[in-house]
Design a protein around this motif. Structure first.
Motif, PDB file in Angstrom:
ATOM      1  N   ALA A  26       6.302  18.010   0.858  1.00  0.00           N
ATOM      2  CA  ALA A  26       6.759  18.896   1.936  1.00  0.00           C
ATOM      3  C   ALA A  26       7.719  19.950   1.402  1.00  0.00           C
ATOM      4  O   ALA A  26       7.681  21.116   1.819  1.00  0.00           O
ATOM      5  CB  ALA A  26       7.433  18.069   3.028  1.00  0.00           C
ATOM      6  N   ALA A  27       8.581  19.577   0.458  1.00  0.00           N
ATOM      7  CA  ALA A  27       9.529  20.533  -0.115  1.00  0.00           C
ATOM      8  C   ALA A  27       8.802  21.610  -0.919  1.00  0.00           C
ATOM      9  O   ALA A  27       9.201  22.790  -0.894  1.00  0.00           O
ATOM     10  CB  ALA A  27      10.534  19.802  -0.997  1.00  0.00           C
ATOM     11  N   LYS A  28       7.752  21.237  -1.617  1.00  0.00           N
ATOM     12  CA  LYS A  28       6.992  22.235  -2.371  1.00  0.00           C
ATOM     13  C   LYS A  28       6.300  23.213  -1.428  1.00  0.00           C
ATOM     14  O   LYS A  28       6.260  24.422  -1.693  1.00  0.00           O
ATOM     15  CB  LYS A  28       5.985  21.527  -3.286  1.00  0.00           C
ATOM     16  N   GLN A  29       5.768  22.693  -0.349  1.00  0.00           N
ATOM     17  CA  GLN A  29       5.134  23.568   0.651  1.00  0.00           C
ATOM     18  C   GLN A  29       6.155  24.547   1.210  1.00  0.00           C
ATOM     19  O   GLN A  29       5.871  25.749   1.353  1.00  0.00           O
ATOM     20  CB  GLN A  29       4.524  22.714   1.759  1.00  0.00           C
ATOM     21  N   ARG A  30       7.344  24.055   1.562  1.00  0.00           N
ATOM     22  CA  ARG A  30       8.385  24.936   2.115  1.00  0.00           C
ATOM     23  C   ARG A  30       8.814  25.974   1.095  1.00  0.00           C
ATOM     24  O   ARG A  30       9.003  27.159   1.427  1.00  0.00           O
ATOM     25  CB  ARG A  30       9.602  24.106   2.552  1.00  0.00           C
ATOM     26  N   HIS A  31       8.988  25.556  -0.155  1.00  0.00           N
ATOM     27  CA  HIS A  31       9.421  26.483  -1.207  1.00  0.00           C
ATOM     28  C   HIS A  31       8.429  27.626  -1.353  1.00  0.00           C
ATOM     29  O   HIS A  31       8.805  28.801  -1.427  1.00  0.00           O
ATOM     30  CB  HIS A  31       9.576  25.722  -2.526  1.00  0.00           C
ATOM     31  N   CYS A  32       7.151  27.282  -1.375  1.00  0.00           N
ATOM     32  CA  CYS A  32       6.129  28.313  -1.551  1.00  0.00           C
ATOM     33  C   CYS A  32       6.061  29.231  -0.327  1.00  0.00           C
ATOM     34  O   CYS A  32       6.000  30.461  -0.462  1.00  0.00           O
ATOM     35  CB  CYS A  32       4.778  27.649  -1.794  1.00  0.00           C
ATOM     36  N   ALA A  33       6.098  28.639   0.860  1.00  0.00           N
ATOM     37  CA  ALA A  33       6.045  29.450   2.079  1.00  0.00           C
ATOM     38  C   ALA A  33       7.248  30.386   2.177  1.00  0.00           C
ATOM     39  O   ALA A  33       7.126  31.536   2.618  1.00  0.00           O
ATOM     40  CB  ALA A  33       5.972  28.544   3.303  1.00  0.00           C
ATOM     41  N   VAL A  48      -2.691  19.823  -1.021  1.00  0.00           N
ATOM     42  CA  VAL A  48      -3.496  18.804  -1.703  1.00  0.00           C
ATOM     43  C   VAL A  48      -2.553  17.873  -2.454  1.00  0.00           C
ATOM     44  O   VAL A  48      -1.829  18.301  -3.352  1.00  0.00           O
ATOM     45  CB  VAL A  48      -4.496  19.449  -2.680  1.00  0.00           C
ATOM     46  N   ALA A  49      -2.552  16.618  -2.046  1.00  0.00           N
ATOM     47  CA  ALA A  49      -1.686  15.629  -2.690  1.00  0.00           C
ATOM     48  C   ALA A  49      -2.363  15.049  -3.917  1.00  0.00           C
ATOM     49  O   ALA A  49      -3.587  15.096  -4.072  1.00  0.00           O
ATOM     50  CB  ALA A  49      -1.345  14.515  -1.700  1.00  0.00           C
ATOM     51  N   SER A  50      -1.546  14.478  -4.783  1.00  0.00           N
ATOM     52  CA  SER A  50      -2.020  13.810  -5.989  1.00  0.00           C
ATOM     53  C   SER A  50      -1.662  12.333  -5.903  1.00  0.00           C
ATOM     54  O   SER A  50      -0.865  11.917  -5.051  1.00  0.00           O
ATOM     55  CB  SER A  50      -1.358  14.431  -7.222  1.00  0.00           C
ATOM     56  N   THR A  51      -2.232  11.537  -6.788  1.00  0.00           N
ATOM     57  CA  THR A  51      -1.681  10.206  -6.983  1.00  0.00           C
ATOM     58  C   THR A  51      -0.280  10.377  -7.563  1.00  0.00           C
ATOM     59  O   THR A  51      -0.007  11.322  -8.306  1.00  0.00           O
ATOM     60  CB  THR A  51      -2.542   9.385  -7.952  1.00  0.00           C
ATOM     61  N   LEU A 356      -1.275  22.949  -4.155  1.00  0.00           N
ATOM     62  CA  LEU A 356      -1.932  21.800  -4.768  1.00  0.00           C
ATOM     63  C   LEU A 356      -0.934  21.155  -5.725  1.00  0.00           C
ATOM     64  O   LEU A 356      -0.416  21.815  -6.634  1.00  0.00           O
ATOM     65  CB  LEU A 356      -3.200  22.211  -5.521  1.00  0.00           C
ATOM     66  N   ASP A 357      -0.645  19.895  -5.513  1.00  0.00           N
ATOM     67  CA  ASP A 357       0.426  19.246  -6.275  1.00  0.00           C
ATOM     68  C   ASP A 357      -0.108  18.733  -7.607  1.00  0.00           C
ATOM     69  O   ASP A 357      -0.445  17.556  -7.754  1.00  0.00           O
ATOM     70  CB  ASP A 357       1.049  18.115  -5.470  1.00  0.00           C
ATOM     71  N   THR A 362       7.892  16.231 -10.249  1.00  0.00           N
ATOM     72  CA  THR A 362       8.568  17.422 -10.755  1.00  0.00           C
ATOM     73  C   THR A 362       8.578  18.487  -9.666  1.00  0.00           C
ATOM     74  O   THR A 362       7.909  18.336  -8.635  1.00  0.00           O
ATOM     75  CB  THR A 362       7.868  17.998 -12.001  1.00  0.00           C
ATOM     76  N   ARG A 363       9.308  19.558  -9.903  1.00  0.00           N
ATOM     77  CA  ARG A 363       9.365  20.658  -8.931  1.00  0.00           C
ATOM     78  C   ARG A 363       8.194  21.628  -9.077  1.00  0.00           C
ATOM     79  O   ARG A 363       8.068  22.572  -8.302  1.00  0.00           O
ATOM     80  CB  ARG A 363      10.690  21.413  -9.069  1.00  0.00           C
ATOM     81  N   HIS A 364       7.348  21.415 -10.050  1.00  0.00           N
ATOM     82  CA  HIS A 364       6.239  22.337 -10.300  1.00  0.00           C
ATOM     83  C   HIS A 364       5.037  22.008  -9.413  1.00  0.00           C
ATOM     84  O   HIS A 364       4.831  20.855  -9.022  1.00  0.00           O
ATOM     85  CB  HIS A 364       5.826  22.262 -11.769  1.00  0.00           C
ATOM     86  N   TYR A 365       4.254  23.018  -9.121  1.00  0.00           N
ATOM     87  CA  TYR A 365       3.040  22.840  -8.339  1.00  0.00           C
ATOM     88  C   TYR A 365       2.139  24.045  -8.577  1.00  0.00           C
ATOM     89  O   TYR A 365       2.544  25.059  -9.142  1.00  0.00           O
ATOM     90  CB  TYR A 365       3.350  22.694  -6.846  1.00  0.00           C
TER      91      TYR A 365
END
Length: 379
Positions: A26-33, A48-51, A356-357, A362-365
């Motif tokens: 959710a934080a990555k989505q917010r950061h990108c948006a 898109v989530a990852s394992t 896409l995670d 990590t903070r990367h995506y």
């Protein structure tokens, strides 16, 4: 995911370790948006989530310690080795081969490189695992002095680890933070490893780039394919095409696809995958992406770009802005550089976007956007 290395402060590379995965995503989505707030009409698809663990298909193991007791892992701030053979973000298949490789270092008398002292031979073990469990292994050495001993004992290693499809030695003589050198010495008859993704047999040579997370890479290529098919262009360019993932997924009846990549090795791998798949209308060339676009006489209907972290830069952004290209599929591993590039292309507006995670913990995506040309200017 919990990690004993992180908890003991032995390795802090996974900066989000221990945080609930749903919160990370959710934080990555917010950061990108937040970075793309200038485009309020963008449709955001579900991320898109990852394992959470075991997702890495490649391991870059620094070799330290002694011949008798090698350590495979990372360097600490003082340049000393930290053994990370049990790192939980590496795939189970990669973790399984590391103890055997550590024993091989002892058997072949490969002197680990001592960074503070600037002596020794073996710098890294670089491994990549394919979706079907095969492994590409590279010994990164300071000189070729150890190569005969590797060759001498290689048969026993291959008998112990039959999943080793490709083995090479790379020579990196300089004492600096450079992972690999120019010279690659093949040690097995095979020099290419097959990477099955979405029914395509992508090919990986030792120096070729491939996404770190195979599961999410497959989703990335499917999303790109779906957007290309939706737009239905007759001509597609895939710039920074690597081993051809987007280009080969974009192929279709009556469509011409051109993949451009500066690495000749990657182009050779892309051509091999194309030929195996029997795809027509797809060609690849070893060229600089920006120079190719700026110097081309014709303009395609759609351009795919998948640049390194620095983004596509001012020159290619400027060309896309003025070219008349109708659609762009932009796959980015750095949303900051993506936002900068979009600001330089005010006529190209994001219509859809998806996070896409690729790198859990990590903070990367990765983020993909479908851009469409419009007369309006986004401020």
């Amino acid at each position: 995911m919990q990690c004993s290395y992180f908890d003991a402060a032995l390795c802090l590379s996974c900066t989000l370790m221990g945080q609930p995965y749903a919160d990370q995503l959710a934080a990555k989505q917010r950061h990108c948006a937040d970075l793309l707030t200038a485009y309020p009409d963008t449709e955001w698809l579900p991320p898109v989530a990852s394992t959470e663990s075991g997702y890495r298909n490649k391991a870059k193991m620094v070799v330290t310690g002694t011949v008798e007791a090698p350590r495979l892992g990372i360097l600490d701030a003082a340049g000393n080795g930290v053994d990370l053979q049990g790192c939980g973000v590496n795939s189970p298949g990669l973790r399984a081969v590391l103890p055997t490789l550590a024993a091989f270092v002892t058997r072949a008398r490969l002197m680990p490189y001592d960074v503070p002292a600037r002596r020794g031979e073996l710098k890294y073990l670089l491994l990549t695992e394919s979706p079907d469990g095969q492994v590409l292994l590279r010994f990164v050495l300071r000189t070729d002095e150890s190569v005969p001993r590797i060759r001498k004992h290689l048969g026993s290693l291959l008998a112990e680890l039959p999943q080793l499809a490709v083995v090479t030695a790379n020579l990196q003589p300089e004492h600096k933070a450079v992972l690999e050198g120019e010279r690659e010495i093949p040690l097995t008859a095979r020099t290419t490893m097959r990477m099955p993704v979405n029914g395509l047999g992508l090919q990986l040579l030792p120096k070729s780039f491939f996404q770190t997370n195979t599961q999410v890479a497959a989703a990335l290529y499917r999303q790109g394919r779906d957007w290309v098919d939706e737009v239905a262009p007759s001509d597609v360019w895939d710039l920074y095409c690597g081993v051809g993932g987007f280009a080969l997924h974009s192929a279709g009846p009556g469509r011409t696809v051109t993949g451009i990549e500066i690495s000749r090795e990657a182009v050779a791998a892309a051509e091999a995958a194309r030929d195996e798949a029997g795809l027509t209308g797809v060609r690849f060339a070893a060229r600089d992406a920006t120079a190719f676009a700026v110097g081309a006489a014709d303009v395609p209907d759609l351009v795919v770009v998948n640049p390194p972290r620095r983004g596509i830069g001012a020159a290619l952004s400027g060309w896309l802005e003025s070219s008349g290209v109708r659609h762009v599929v932009y796959s980015s591993c750095n949303a900051v550089s993506l936002a900068k590039d979009l600001a330089a292309m005010p006529s190209m507006v994001p219509r859809r976007a998806r996070v896409l995670d690729m790198f859990p913990q990590t903070r990367h995506y990765e983020v993909m956007v479908l851009l469409e040309r419009t007369a309006a200017t986004v401020g």
